[in-house]
Design a protein around this motif. Structure first.
Motif, mmCIF file in Angstrom:
data_model
loop_
_atom_site.group_PDB
_atom_site.id
_atom_site.type_symbol
_atom_site.label_atom_id
_atom_site.label_comp_id
_atom_site.label_asym_id
_atom_site.label_seq_id
_atom_site.Cartn_x
_atom_site.Cartn_y
_atom_site.Cartn_z
ATOM 1 N N ILE A 102 -98.302 -47.903 -76.004
ATOM 2 C CA ILE A 102 -97.001 -48.550 -76.061
ATOM 3 C C ILE A 102 -96.666 -49.173 -74.706
ATOM 4 O O ILE A 102 -96.911 -48.574 -73.661
ATOM 5 C CB ILE A 102 -95.885 -47.544 -76.422
ATOM 6 C CG1 ILE A 102 -96.149 -46.909 -77.790
ATOM 7 C CG2 ILE A 102 -94.511 -48.206 -76.395
ATOM 8 C CD1 ILE A 102 -95.940 -47.826 -78.962
ATOM 9 N N SER A 103 -96.084 -50.373 -74.732
ATOM 10 C CA SER A 103 -95.583 -51.015 -73.511
ATOM 11 C C SER A 103 -94.077 -51.210 -73.644
ATOM 12 O O SER A 103 -93.595 -51.652 -74.694
ATOM 13 C CB SER A 103 -96.254 -52.377 -73.289
ATOM 14 O OG SER A 103 -97.620 -52.226 -72.993
ATOM 15 N N MET A 104 -93.342 -50.871 -72.579
ATOM 16 C CA MET A 104 -91.900 -51.034 -72.580
ATOM 17 C C MET A 104 -91.506 -52.274 -71.778
ATOM 18 O O MET A 104 -92.199 -52.679 -70.842
ATOM 19 C CB MET A 104 -91.230 -49.798 -71.960
ATOM 20 C CG MET A 104 -91.554 -48.491 -72.655
ATOM 21 S SD MET A 104 -91.014 -48.444 -74.381
ATOM 22 C CE MET A 104 -89.250 -48.712 -74.183
ATOM 23 N N THR A 105 -90.371 -52.860 -72.126
ATOM 24 C CA THR A 105 -89.843 -54.008 -71.402
ATOM 25 C C THR A 105 -89.544 -53.625 -69.960
ATOM 26 O O THR A 105 -89.020 -52.547 -69.686
ATOM 27 C CB THR A 105 -88.548 -54.502 -72.058
ATOM 28 O OG1 THR A 105 -88.784 -54.755 -73.437
ATOM 29 C CG2 THR A 105 -88.053 -55.772 -71.386
ATOM 30 N N SER A 106 -89.859 -54.516 -69.034
ATOM 31 C CA SER A 106 -89.495 -54.316 -67.635
ATOM 32 C C SER A 106 -88.015 -54.643 -67.462
ATOM 33 O O SER A 106 -87.569 -55.736 -67.823
ATOM 34 C CB SER A 106 -90.353 -55.216 -66.735
ATOM 35 O OG SER A 106 -89.980 -55.064 -65.379
ATOM 36 N N MET A 107 -87.246 -53.698 -66.932
ATOM 37 C CA MET A 107 -85.794 -53.852 -66.829
ATOM 38 C C MET A 107 -85.373 -54.022 -65.370
ATOM 39 O O MET A 107 -85.957 -53.416 -64.465
ATOM 40 C CB MET A 107 -85.094 -52.633 -67.428
ATOM 41 C CG MET A 107 -85.501 -52.331 -68.870
ATOM 42 S SD MET A 107 -84.960 -53.592 -70.028
ATOM 43 C CE MET A 107 -83.206 -53.200 -70.117
#
Length: 335
Positions: free
Chosen positions: A118-123
């Motif tokens: 899984i990859s998460m959005t960079s915030m």
């Protein structure tokens, strides 16, 4: 005697005042624990009882938490990320160093350290909003072959400016499902296991901040493993050896409004598509055995077993078994 009593009362009043002042001073410098405190302490706990056992499985299943925090305007502030050790999982809580106010919390939990599924959005703090947050299943040329346990939860909360320990609980939903495919072959000379290609197609690889599915490319979910076995069976009055092939495939969140998009496929070595059926539609065929809402059933049940039959090299499409329930197919739209 009366004069002495009055002096004692005055002395006690003075002593109590001194003790109270000392207590207030010590409260300003103390380290807080669960036994009480003089300031606001905010704790977030997690619960995963959205399962068929209706029991909290967070301690046994979730190895990590990532809590994204957004302010009242919806702007991203920070992320609390932590591993969950087995010894502390039963009493695990995140301590928040936040000021009193209104917040939105979004949690993604369960991923193993250095997970590549899984990859998460960079915030960016102060710039990104909660609507920018998303989780995406990693893929290579549209193929996803590995998916870890993955859990979602959210909560809107107001942190009060009052003394004491304030606890908040975020309920989690599991976003990973295991589909076990069993292909029973009634032919005299069954072909080798590698002659069958098991896979699931579904465009569910992109999850929004609220766990709804975002439009995505169609992903092909491949098995973690394929194995072969045999069993003796009585067919009519004759005993026969039945060959069975099993494939374990992990897919993302199943959503009732996306019925027809997720499909089970079994191909033969010559490229013939022996099985091509809608996964969620088939699951709904047995859902009536459980007195719960369609989406709740899809969220609670995380393992689905399908048994298909082949005879003469052809798929027998009249009946299948789903989670041990026999289903006789009569709707042509389900083929």
């Amino acid at each position: 005697m009366k004069h002495i009593v009055i002096n004692i009362a005055k002395s006690m009043t003075i002593l109590l005042a001194i003790a109270f002042a000392a207590g207030v001073q010590s409260c300003q410098n103390m380290i807080y624990d669960d036994e009480g405190n003089c300031e606001s302490v905010y704790k977030v706990r997690f619960k995963y009882d959205m399962n068929m056992k209706y029991a909290d499985a967070f301690p046994s299943e979730c190895k990590s938490v990532a809590l994204y925090v957004f302010d009242e305007e919806g702007k991203y502030l920070k992320t609390y990320a932590s591993s969950v050790s087995a010894m502390k999982a039963d009493d695990y809580a995140l301590i928040l160093d936040l000021a009193p106010g209104k917040y939105k919390f979004v949690a993604w939990c369960g991923l193993e350290e250095n997970s590549k599924s899984i990859s998460m959005t960079s915030m960016t703090a102060g710039t990104s909003s909660y609507e920018d947050l998303a989780a995406k299943i990693n893929r290579e040329s549209g193929i996803a072959s590995q998916l870890d346990n993955f859990y979602y939860g959210s909560l809107d909360a107001t942190l009060p400016d009052t003394e004491g320990v304030h606890e908040y609980v975020i309920g989690l939903v599991k976003n990973m499902n295991t589909v076990n495919l069993v292909l029973q072959v009634f032919d005299e000379n069954p072909i080798a296991a590698e002659s069958y290609d098991f896979y699931i197609t579904y465009d569910d690889g992109f999850m929004n901040w609220d766990n709804t599915l975002h439009e995505d490319e169609v992903l092909t979910f491949k098995p973690q493993r394929v194995s072969k076995g045999t069993a003796e069976a009585l067919i009519g009055d004759e005993g026969k050896t039945i060959t069975a092939y099993t494939a374990k495939i992990n897919v993302g969140r199943l959503v009732k409004d996306w019925k027809g998009k997720a499909r089970i496929h079994i191909d033969s070595s010559d490229g013939e598509n022996l099985v091509n059926v809608p996964l969620i539609d088939y699951i709904m065929l047995i859902k009536d055995h459980y007195q719960i809402d369609d989406q709740e059933y899809l969220d609670r049940q995380d393992t689905f077993d399908f048994v298909f039959f082949i005879m003469g090299g052809k798929y027998i499409s009249s009946e299948i078994f789903i989670n041990s329930w026999k289903v006789v197919l009569q709707d042509e739209n389900l083929h």
